[in-house]
Each structure stands twice: as C-alpha cells, then as structure tokens.
Design an enzyme around this catalytic site. Structure first.
Site, mmCIF file in Angstrom:
data_model
loop_
_atom_site.group_PDB
_atom_site.id
_atom_site.type_symbol
_atom_site.label_atom_id
_atom_site.label_comp_id
_atom_site.label_asym_id
_atom_site.label_seq_id
_atom_site.Cartn_x
_atom_site.Cartn_y
_atom_site.Cartn_z
ATOM 1 N N SER A 279 0.792 -1.228 0.000
ATOM 2 C CA SER A 279 0.000 0.000 0.000
ATOM 3 C C SER A 279 0.824 1.278 0.000
ATOM 4 O O SER A 279 0.340 2.322 -0.456
ATOM 5 C CB SER A 279 -0.937 0.015 1.211
ATOM 6 O OG SER A 279 -0.203 -0.013 2.422
ATOM 7 N N HIS B 45 -5.622 -3.796 -1.567
ATOM 8 C CA HIS B 45 -5.347 -2.768 -2.569
ATOM 9 C C HIS B 45 -5.279 -3.360 -3.981
ATOM 10 O O HIS B 45 -4.560 -2.854 -4.836
ATOM 11 C CB HIS B 45 -4.046 -2.040 -2.238
ATOM 12 C CG HIS B 45 -4.162 -1.085 -1.097
ATOM 13 N ND1 HIS B 45 -4.626 0.201 -1.242
ATOM 14 C CD2 HIS B 45 -3.894 -1.250 0.225
ATOM 15 C CE1 HIS B 45 -4.636 0.811 -0.059
ATOM 16 N NE2 HIS B 45 -4.192 -0.056 0.839
ATOM 17 N N LYS C 274 -12.438 -0.277 0.112
ATOM 18 C CA LYS C 274 -11.617 0.426 -0.876
ATOM 19 C C LYS C 274 -12.339 0.400 -2.225
ATOM 20 O O LYS C 274 -13.308 1.116 -2.413
ATOM 21 C CB LYS C 274 -10.214 -0.168 -0.910
ATOM 22 C CG LYS C 274 -9.473 -0.038 0.431
ATOM 23 C CD LYS C 274 -8.050 -0.475 0.342
ATOM 24 C CE LYS C 274 -7.299 -0.533 1.646
ATOM 25 N NZ LYS C 274 -7.768 0.160 2.810
#
Length: 397
Positions: free
Chosen positions: A184, A212, A243
């Site tokens: 990340s 991610h 996310k």
C-alpha cells in the site's frame, strides 16, 4: 496518578510535533468522491482508496438506501446468534466466486480478518513466514498466533527460500507464507508466481492480503493473484469492502471450505463482533456486481495512472516505478518528512487534497506523498493535480 502520565504523554506528543510527524485529520464536508469539499474549501481528492469511483456511485448508494427499508439499520448481534441475514451469505458467495475461492467469510474489517485468521490455522507447531513490508494488520495478527515467526525481505525470493528452509529444518507441521498482494505504501505487486513456486517446493500454503487489488488489479479485476496468473495456487485471500468495492466497511477471508468453516467456529473477531451492517452488505453486493461486469472503470483507472506518472516524470519528481493506481511521490532524506507535509498543505491551498506519509508509517528517510488515482478522475483532474504539485514545490522551495 494521571498527572505524571499526562506529562509523559504530552512530552511524547510534543516530540512528534517537533519532528514534523504529526498526522492531522482533515475533515471533508461532502460524500467521498473525486471532487470533495473540506473545511479548507473545495478540492480534488487524490488520497482516497476509491479506485473505481464507487463510493458515491448512484447504484451503490441506491442499493444501500433500499436496504435500510428492506433489512433495517443494524444487526444488533454477532453472526452465530442472530446476526446473519440471507444477504450476508449472498455477499460471501459472490466474493468467493469473484476471487476464485470455495467460500468466504465476512469480518467487520480486513484488519479483523487478518487479526483473526492466524491463531486459528497456525499453532505452536506451525510456522508463519511474512514479508517485512506486510500491512500492520498482518503483523498484529501473526503476533496473536503461537506459531514460529519468520520474516523475509520485501519481495526477496532468495530470502524467502532461506526462511522456508529454516521453517522446515525447525520441524514445522504447517508452513504459511503471507504477503500483501499490492503493497500500500509503494504500489508494488508481490511476485506471486515465484512465491507459489517456492511454497509448493517446500509444501507451504500461501495467503495474500489483496485489499489494494480486489476489484481493479488483473484483467477482470479479481486481484493480484489474477494479474500474476496464480488464482488456482493461492490458498487464502483476504480483502476489504472499504476500498475499490464501494468504500464502505467490512473485510473478508476467501479460502478453501475447511478454512472458512473453522474460522466460523474459532475466529474471535468474527465470533465477538456485530455482523456487517445491512446497508453496507447491500451496497457492497452492488459494487461487486459493477466491478465484475464493467471493464471501463478499470481501463480509465489505468489511463489515469499512466498519465499521472508520465506528467510527474516530465516535471522532475521522484516516483517509485510501477503500474498500480498508487503512485508514491518521494521526498527522501532527513528533512523529507517535513517537506512532504509542507507540500501537501500547499497543495490543499491550491485545491488538491493529498496526504504526506512519514515514519512510522514508512521507514525513516523515505517520506512520500501517496497519490491514489481513481476511475472517477478526468484527464483535466489529473493535469490539475500535477500542476498543483509543481506550484507547491516551488512555494515550499
């Protein structure tokens, strides 16, 4: 008693401030989006994990709104008592199908998912081998396990081989290799094909935290294991709904059926936490549907990342290489943390919202502004961000 503690804590906070490491929380006054308003004014948002632009997508918001009428506000219970709705299982099955697993299990967050899995599947006779740059949730989760702990240098396959050999020489019953799929703070993908090769050679399992990556990495957005061609070779995938998949709350473990079943019996964050809220489940189901069925947001995201990297390189900024939507703009050296923070503040004054990262989030001397592109950014937005970087650099000196 607290008077002494108060002084000690105040000194620690003052030192953080003096070192230029204070992390202030800026407040936004609008929904999460590419264009937001903050208490400092309107801004382009280049620091959210809203990779596919789904956080304020009308279909996602609509599904969540309808769920309030259909399913209520909260579950008021943990899953095994009376906290499981049929839509919870619908979402778990959809996640498993998307990432290529037999089943999945929802947690309040991916931090909880990573915090709950290791002590369930690895005991004192087992070994966990972790990449040194893995997310804090993995580090904390491993600490909760009684397993032997090994660590290998970031993406270093020679070191991973050494640690696998050490684990086997130590007589470990089970060996688990765990890595972030996309790191990340750097935007690098883990070399999953080589990791799987080594794991198979030493009879180890592989776990990937794809927080991610899920939804936008790989041809179909299924994650880093798809991008690396090892979807059928990874044993455990953890990830988040917070996310790319709508940006709400909640996390998951997707894995072999036996692993999921055992987590339902023994994972403490699952057993002792309220179920994910109904509106979040419904919104996440819709977000997953959009991510699964639409290629254009991923294509737009790639175009935005390529354009940003190209323009920033032309402007003379130091970037970490890569193709991910995370693009770290580096400010190395002893004064880098302070400079990065000043540049971020100057950019907000110019209508672009970014965040500086410094120790202990990243190693000392490697401060950065982590820019995160979104499919909802236009080409004009990307160019405006680069212009703000240039102006802020000139202003800060």
């Amino acid at each position: 008693m607290y008077a002494d503690v108060k002084d000690q804590l105040s000194e620690e906070l003052a030192q953080i401030e003096a070192d230029g490491l204070t992390k202030a929380e800026r407040q936004i006054t609008t929904p999460q989006s590419a264009h937001i308003a903050t208490t400092a004014g309107e801004a382009l948002n280049f620091c959210a994990n809203n990779y596919l632009g789904l956080a304020d997508h009308p279909d996602v918001v609509g599904a969540a709104r309808q769920a309030l009428d259909d399913w209520g506000f909260g579950m008021a219970s943990v899953r095994f008592i009376c906290g499981t709705q049929t839509q919870h299982r619908d979402l778990e099955r959809a996640i498993a199908d998307f990432v290529g697993a037999q089943d999945s299990i929802l947690f309040p967050s991916c931090f909880d998912a990573n915090g709950g899995i290791f002590e369930v599947i690895c005991g004192k006779d087992d070994a966990i081998i972790s990449d040194q740059l893995n997310h804090a949730s993995i580090i904390d989760g491993v600490r909760l396990s009684k397993a032997q702990r090994f660590r290998y240098a970031n993406r270093d396959m020679d070191d991973l081989r050494t640690q696998l050999q050490a684990a086997r020489d130590g007589g470990a019953r089970r060996v688990l290799v765990v890595t972030d799929g996309a790191f990340s703070m750097d935007g690098y993908l883990a070399p999953l094909e080589q990791i799987c090769d080594l794991a198979e050679e030493f009879g180890a399992m592989v776990m990937v935290d794809d927080s991610h990556a899920t939804g936008f990495v790989g041809e179909g957005g299924r994650g880093s294991h798809e991008a690396c061609g090892v979807m059928d070779r990874v044993d455990i995938v953890t990830g988040t709904l917070g996310k790319a998949l709508g940006g709400g709350s909640g996390g998951f473990v997707a894995a072999h059926q036996e692993i999921v079943d055992l987590l339902k019996q023994r994972a403490r964050p699952y057993l002792f936490s309220n179920a994910v809220a109904p509106s979040v489940v419904a919104g996440s189901l819709k977000a997953l549907e959009i991510a699964r069925d639409s290629d254009e947001p991923r294509a737009q995201l790639r175009r935005n990342a390529e354009l940003f990297r190209s323009l920033m390189g032309e402007a003379g900024f130091e970037l970490l290489p890569g193709e991910h939507a995370i693009v770290p703009v580096m400010f190395p050296g002893e004064d880098g943390a302070r400079t990065a923070s000043q540049v971020a503040d100057a950019m907000l004054e110019r209508g672009v919202y970014v965040i500086a990262f410094s120790y202990p989030v990243v190693p000392k001397g490697q401060a950065r502004i982590r820019v995160q592109l979104s499919a909802s950014h236009s080409e004009e937005d990307v160019r405006a961000c680069v212009d703000a970087f240039v102006a802020a650099r000139d202003a800060v000196g």
